[in-house]
Design an enzyme around this catalytic site. Structure first.
Site, PDB file in Angstrom:
ATOM      1  N   ASP A 112       0.827  -1.211   0.000  1.00  0.00           N
ATOM      2  CA  ASP A 112       0.000   0.000   0.000  1.00  0.00           C
ATOM      3  C   ASP A 112       0.862   1.262   0.000  1.00  0.00           C
ATOM      4  OD1 ASP A 112       0.816  -0.785   2.597  1.00  0.00           O
ATOM      5  OD2 ASP A 112      -0.703   0.473   3.529  1.00  0.00           O
TER       6      ASP A 112
ATOM      7  N   GLU B 223      -0.676  -1.883   5.206  1.00  0.00           N
ATOM      8  CA  GLU B 223       0.194  -1.813   6.395  1.00  0.00           C
ATOM      9  C   GLU B 223       0.096  -0.456   7.066  1.00  0.00           C
ATOM     10  OE1 GLU B 223       3.408  -0.883   8.946  1.00  0.00           O
ATOM     11  OE2 GLU B 223       3.233   0.035   6.968  1.00  0.00           O
TER      12      GLU B 223
END
Length: 396
Positions: free
Chosen positions: A82, A140
């Site tokens: 991400d 995350e």
């Protein structure tokens, strides 16, 4: 020898890693919205002799099962994918095409090296025994994050050990640095709503100023660290947002404080929450205000299991120093947070750091709009994690 074959194959595919990294950098997606990133990753494994699990956990997580020649140990390798809600300022030719979204923490590089490492391990799968699970993790950066949900999926229940890395520009390419035991801090988000009574600035006695109450609390919260936590324990309490905007002659009716707490031991985090709630309760009595408190336990501290850490570092020192890396450095713990901790709560393993300092550039730390990764670090990461994986599989 399989180790030599893996290292040679990775070297041959360095340009592929760089190309993948640049693709992901150009096309970042923030946590829980990484649909196209996940599609690109999953497509990479099409036609390969693996099992691909998609939409794992609470988002777009992917777990890829690679079976070796014979049964053996099961090792997991994790990389996150991400990006962050940051407007990029790097001026790279492959800068983000999505305004306000940027890979400012190196997850583009994590994903790129891991995909190519996985491909190389697949090509050599008839020469190693056991199972390797490649964990491509979503989200995350944003609590509740993705790691815990992947653990809860059950797909890693048979894993013997797990490993991962993070890029940091504080160290040169070729430097690997690590911490055995407590390595990264736990992190909790906190939110405190304070409600007083609004009024006119010319008549404060008819109102009850929430800003004055909140200002007092901001200062008092610092006494948790200075007077309630053992000086030998790591603890930080930060108020990063004071939401009380309004006209200059209006006494604010209510506002919200937002911040976070950091700690290297869960018991210290529990102490912080207890003392915070005491101080807020006292604020109600002292200032005659009403409050609402949220203390969210986002990421536990990262605990690198000493046995696995020692084994991993010895492997790097025996095989990597002088080859693909310059040195392994024993470093102090970091106060940053990392949800790799969720895996280590249930699976032995370790999380190490890889230097990625850019050449002839000013260094900007992770989460800065000008953050960049020296792409030579991709090959270092791939070889280091590949080396560790073979040792963990007991393929000497």
């Amino acid at each position: 020898m399989i180790r030599e074959q893996l290292m040679n194959l990775l070297s041959e595919k360095e340009e592929e890693m760089i190309s993948l990294r640049r693709h992901f950098h150009e096309n970042p997606e923030i946590s829980f919205q990484e649909k196209e990133t996940a599609n690109t990753i999953a497509s990479y494994y099409e036609g390969k002799d693996v099992v691909v699990h998609r939409n794992v956990g609470n988002g777009y997580g992917i777990v890829v099962d690679i079976q070796g020649k014979k049964p053996g140990r099961t090792i997991a390798l994790r990389a996150d994918f991400d990006a962050l809600p940051i407007l990029e300022e790097t001026d790279l030719p492959f800068s983000s095409k999505n305004p306000g979204v940027m890979h400012a923490c190196g997850h583009d590089g994590h994903t790129a090296y891991m995909m190519v490492l996985a491909d190389c391990l697949i090509q050599l799968k008839d020469q190693w025994n056991g199972t390797i699970k490649i964990v491509h993790q979503h989200a995350e950066e944003m609590a509740p994050a993705g790691a815990k949900s992947i653990v809860d999926s059950g797909l890693l229940d048979d894993v013997d050990e797990i490993y991962g890395i993070h890029f940091f520009p504080t160290h040169d390419v070729g430097e690997v640095f690590y911490t055995s035991g407590w390595a990264f801090a736990g992190c909790s988000d906190l939110s405190i709503k304070i409600k007083g009574k609004g009024g006119h600035g010319s008549m404060p006695h008819t109102a009850n100023d929430a800003i004055v109450a909140a200002s007092s609390l901001v200062m008092n919260l610092q006494t948790i660290v200075s007077r309630r936590v053992n000086p030998y324990d790591m603890a930080v309490v930060t108020i990063g947002s004071f939401e009380g905007a309004g006209a200059s002659n209006v006494i604010k009716d209510n506002l919200i404080l937002r911040g976070d707490a950091r700690y290297m031991d869960v018991s210290v985090g529990e102490k912080i929450e207890i003392e915070l709630r005491k101080l807020v309760k006292g604020l109600e009595e002292s200032f005659d205000v009403k409050t609402e408190v949220e203390f969210l336990w986002d990421y536990p501290p990262v605990y690198n299991h000493p046995e696995q850490t020692a084994k991993a570092i010895k492997s790097l020192e025996d095989h990597g120093v002088g080859e693909y890396m310059t040195q392994a450095i024993d470093s102090p713990p970091s106060t940053g947070g990392e949800d790799f901790s969720q895996y280590l709560l249930k699976i032995p393993g370790c999380f190490i750091n890889v230097g990625c300092k850019p050449e002839a550039k000013e260094v900007y730390l992770n989460h800065h709009p000008k953050f960049d990764v020296n792409e030579k670090a991709l090959l270092v990461a791939a070889k280091a994690v590949g080396d560790i994986a073979l040792t963990a599989l007991e393929m000497q």
